[in-house]
Design a protein around this motif. Structure first.
Motif, short mmCIF file in Angstrom:
data_model
loop_
_atom_site.label_atom_id
_atom_site.label_comp_id
_atom_site.label_asym_id
_atom_site.label_seq_id
_atom_site.Cartn_x
_atom_site.Cartn_y
_atom_site.Cartn_z
N GLN A 195 0.96 -1.10 0.31
CA GLN A 195 -0.06 -0.31 0.11
C GLN A 195 0.59 1.32 0.11
N GLU A 196 1.68 1.20 0.72
CA GLU A 196 2.74 2.20 0.78
C GLU A 196 3.87 2.59 -0.42
N SER A 197 4.08 1.92 -1.31
CA SER A 197 4.91 1.38 -3.08
C SER A 197 3.28 1.62 -3.74
N ILE A 198 2.29 1.98 -3.38
CA ILE A 198 1.07 2.55 -4.26
C ILE A 198 0.60 3.86 -4.05
N ASP A 199 0.45 3.81 -3.00
CA ASP A 199 0.65 5.26 -2.50
C ASP A 199 1.35 6.29 -3.17
N THR A 200 2.33 5.89 -2.68
CA THR A 200 4.01 7.01 -3.28
C THR A 200 4.31 6.94 -5.19
N VAL A 201 3.67 5.95 -5.98
CA VAL A 201 3.48 5.67 -6.70
C VAL A 201 2.38 6.72 -7.65
N LYS B 262 8.94 11.81 -16.86
CA LYS B 262 8.70 10.29 -17.20
C LYS B 262 8.80 9.56 -15.49
N LEU B 263 7.96 8.32 -15.22
CA LEU B 263 7.89 7.99 -13.98
C LEU B 263 8.35 6.67 -14.78
N TYR B 264 9.05 6.16 -13.90
CA TYR B 264 9.77 4.76 -14.20
C TYR B 264 8.91 3.98 -12.71
N VAL B 265 8.82 2.64 -12.49
CA VAL B 265 8.74 2.03 -11.52
C VAL B 265 8.94 0.72 -11.42
N MET B 266 10.04 0.27 -10.27
CA MET B 266 10.47 -0.79 -10.02
C MET B 266 10.64 -1.67 -8.81
N GLY B 267 11.11 -3.10 -8.68
CA GLY B 267 11.51 -3.10 -7.62
C GLY B 267 10.11 -4.46 -7.44
N CYS B 268 9.59 -5.41 -6.17
CA CYS B 268 8.64 -6.51 -6.04
C CYS B 268 7.86 -6.00 -5.99
N LEU B 269 7.41 -4.78 -6.05
CA LEU B 269 5.37 -4.37 -6.27
C LEU B 269 5.16 -4.42 -7.85
N SER B 270 6.16 -4.32 -8.73
CA SER B 270 6.49 -4.20 -9.83
C SER B 270 6.59 -6.20 -10.35
N ARG C 30 5.91 -8.20 -8.82
CA ARG C 30 4.69 -9.35 -8.95
C ARG C 30 3.09 -8.87 -9.09
N TYR C 31 2.80 -7.79 -9.76
CA TYR C 31 2.11 -7.18 -10.04
C TYR C 31 2.03 -6.65 -11.80
N ALA C 32 3.16 -6.75 -12.08
CA ALA C 32 3.53 -5.37 -13.25
C ALA C 32 2.06 -5.75 -14.23
N ASP C 33 1.74 -6.80 -14.78
CA ASP C 33 0.18 -6.59 -15.44
C ASP C 33 -0.90 -5.69 -15.28
N ASP C 34 -0.81 -6.13 -13.93
CA ASP C 34 -2.09 -5.07 -13.27
C ASP C 34 -1.78 -3.84 -12.97
N LEU C 35 -0.73 -3.61 -12.80
CA LEU C 35 -0.26 -2.39 -12.58
C LEU C 35 0.30 -1.17 -14.18
N ARG C 36 0.02 -2.22 -14.80
CA ARG C 36 0.15 -1.53 -15.94
C ARG C 36 -1.26 -0.93 -17.20
N THR C 37 -2.37 -1.67 -16.24
CA THR C 37 -3.57 -1.21 -17.00
C THR C 37 -3.68 -0.17 -16.26
N GLU C 38 -4.00 -0.28 -14.42
CA GLU C 38 -4.25 0.59 -13.99
C GLU C 38 -3.47 2.00 -13.30
N ILE C 39 -2.62 1.77 -14.06
CA ILE C 39 -1.45 3.04 -13.60
C ILE C 39 -1.23 3.11 -14.91
#
Length: 429
Positions: A56-62, A76-84, A86-95
């Motif tokens: 949740q902290e990671s999502i809030d920061t993004v 430009k905004l990039y996201v790396m690490g454990c959250l992406s 685990r959930y890269a496909d969902d994150l691409r759709t949602e954000i």
């Protein structure tokens, strides 16, 4: 020259990853900022995806960064690490506002995205984001354990040790750039070296770190009780720079719960190891982490944990409430049947017990003179730590003095104590 803000969330292993990335970007002329509120041309967020609160902290920061990008404050905004990871496909759709998502081991892909040619001669170098007198040295990536509650192996992959040669090269670089303390980290130091050398080589690494001029303290974090390398206790006694401090996550003390956790370490073995640690290194400070509310933890099993905490008298202790995570053995095979209110109540019970233990141990230090490494200056004095305390997670010592130097070690006589902090004065010669 483009500016980059690298925001690091989660564990110290993420910190090391960010610092390696920063050095490559710096070599190509990027201007770097760490964890700053300042808006830059490029923002890279290194996320944690371990448990619900960290996710949740990671999502809030993004999402905050997305707002800044939409306002034209970020290019430009990039996201790396454990959250992406685990959930890269969902994150691409949602954000979709994020330009690219990268996993936990996508170092080369990020450099390619930023059109940075990897400088292999700089792989042992980092731009340190901690105070310069301390740094983390990551000995390995990934994990081979199969703990029921943990998603790290599925996120980070199998255990891969770094070679002793490369670690010594990196350690020398860090010390040459001001590090007095090195905290050795991995998901599991007890497994360090088995994949490369067919044995644990932690004690050998400690022996080779000892002669580095300028290095004062070497600290050990995250040694699993399973296959604990007991030779490191000899290292503590024989090598002056190895702190008498150990971070060993026992997680529980009930055989029933330990079995459900797939820890493969028994209650009897736990008590035996604690006894050996204290016997071989009498002044050792032991930090542990525990989980309450794991599936299978009845009131009877919890009372076993309570009794263990009272008997073991840990110097430092952290308690997590169980988080039911997808992709874990527990998440797929157990029911999360213990109410959150019960988990939190059990957490509070353990921490209240530990507070009394900590107060007693700290009170026993009053009148003693201890070596204290100064971490920072405050308005009315300086704050530092003894060898028995890790940066940002353990006790601190406040010294109401005017002319100390951050990063130096001083003899300090402890004058007062509370449950989690000490007060002292520079010892008279």
């Amino acid at each position: 020259m483009q500016s980059v803000n690298i925001i690091t969330l989660g564990c110290s292993k993420n910190t090391v990853d960010s610092e390696h990335l920063a050095r490559q970007l710096q070599a190509m002329g990027y201007l770097l900022v760490f964890d700053s509120e300042k808006f830059t041309d490029i923002v890279i967020i290194n996320t944690c995806g371990f448990i619900h609160d960290a996710k949740q902290e990671s999502i809030d920061t993004v999402l905050r960064a997305v707002q800044a990008k939409n306002a034209g404050k970020i290019k430009k905004l990039y996201v790396m690490g454990c959250l992406s990871q685990r959930y890269a496909d969902d994150l691409r759709t949602e954000i979709p506002e994020v330009d690219s998502f990268f996993g936990a081991r996508s170092f080369d892909d990020i450099l390619q995205e930023l059109k940075v040619e990897k400088q292999t001669n700089l792989l042992h170098e980092r731009v340190v984001s901690t105070p310069k007198h301390l740094a983390y040295l990551k000995l390995a990536e990934g994990c081979n354990r199969t703990c029921a509650f943990c998603a790290i192996p599925s996120i980070r992959g199998n255990y891969v040790s770094e070679s002793i040669e490369n670690l010594l090269k990196e350690a020398r670089f860090l010390v040459e750039n001001g590090a007095k303390e090195l905290s050795l980290i991995a998901q599991d130091l007890s497994f360090f070296g088995y994949d490369l050398y067919k044995r644990n080589v932690l004690a050998e690494l400690l022996e080779k770190l000892q002669p580095i001029d300028g290095l004062e303290w070497i600290r050990l974090h995250y040694l699993y009780p399973n296959n604990f390398p007991k030779e490191v206790l000899d290292s503590m006694n024989n090598l002056s720079k190895v702190c008498h401090y150990i971070d060993i996550p026992f997680q529980h003390a009930s055989d029933k719960v330990l079995t459900k956790m797939r820890r493969f370490f028994s209650e009897k073995e736990t008590f035996a190891l604690m006894e050996e640690l204290k016997t071989k290194v009498p002044d050792i400070a032991i930090r542990t982490t525990l989980i309450v509310g794991h599936p299978g933890e009845t009131e009877r099993e919890f009372q076993k944990l309570v009794n263990f905490v009272k008997q073991a008298e840990f110097d430092r202790l952290g308690v997590f409430t169980y988080s039911h995570e997808e992709g874990t053995y527990a998440g797929e095979n157990y029911k999360d049947s213990i109410p959150e209110s019960v988990k939190q109540e059990r957490q509070e019970i353990i921490m209240n017990i530990q507070q009394e233990i900590s107060l007693k141990k700290n009170a026993a230090k009053v009148g003693k003179t201890l070596s204290v490494l100064i971490d920072r200056k405050e308005e009315n004095g300086f704050v530092g730590r003894t060898q028995y305390d890790a940066y940002e997670v353990d006790n601190e010592v406040f010294i109401p003095a005017k002319n100390l130097k951050v990063g130096e070690i001083y003899p300090v006589k402890i004058t007062s104590a509370d449950a989690y902090d000490l007060v002292g004065e520079i010892a008279k010669k």
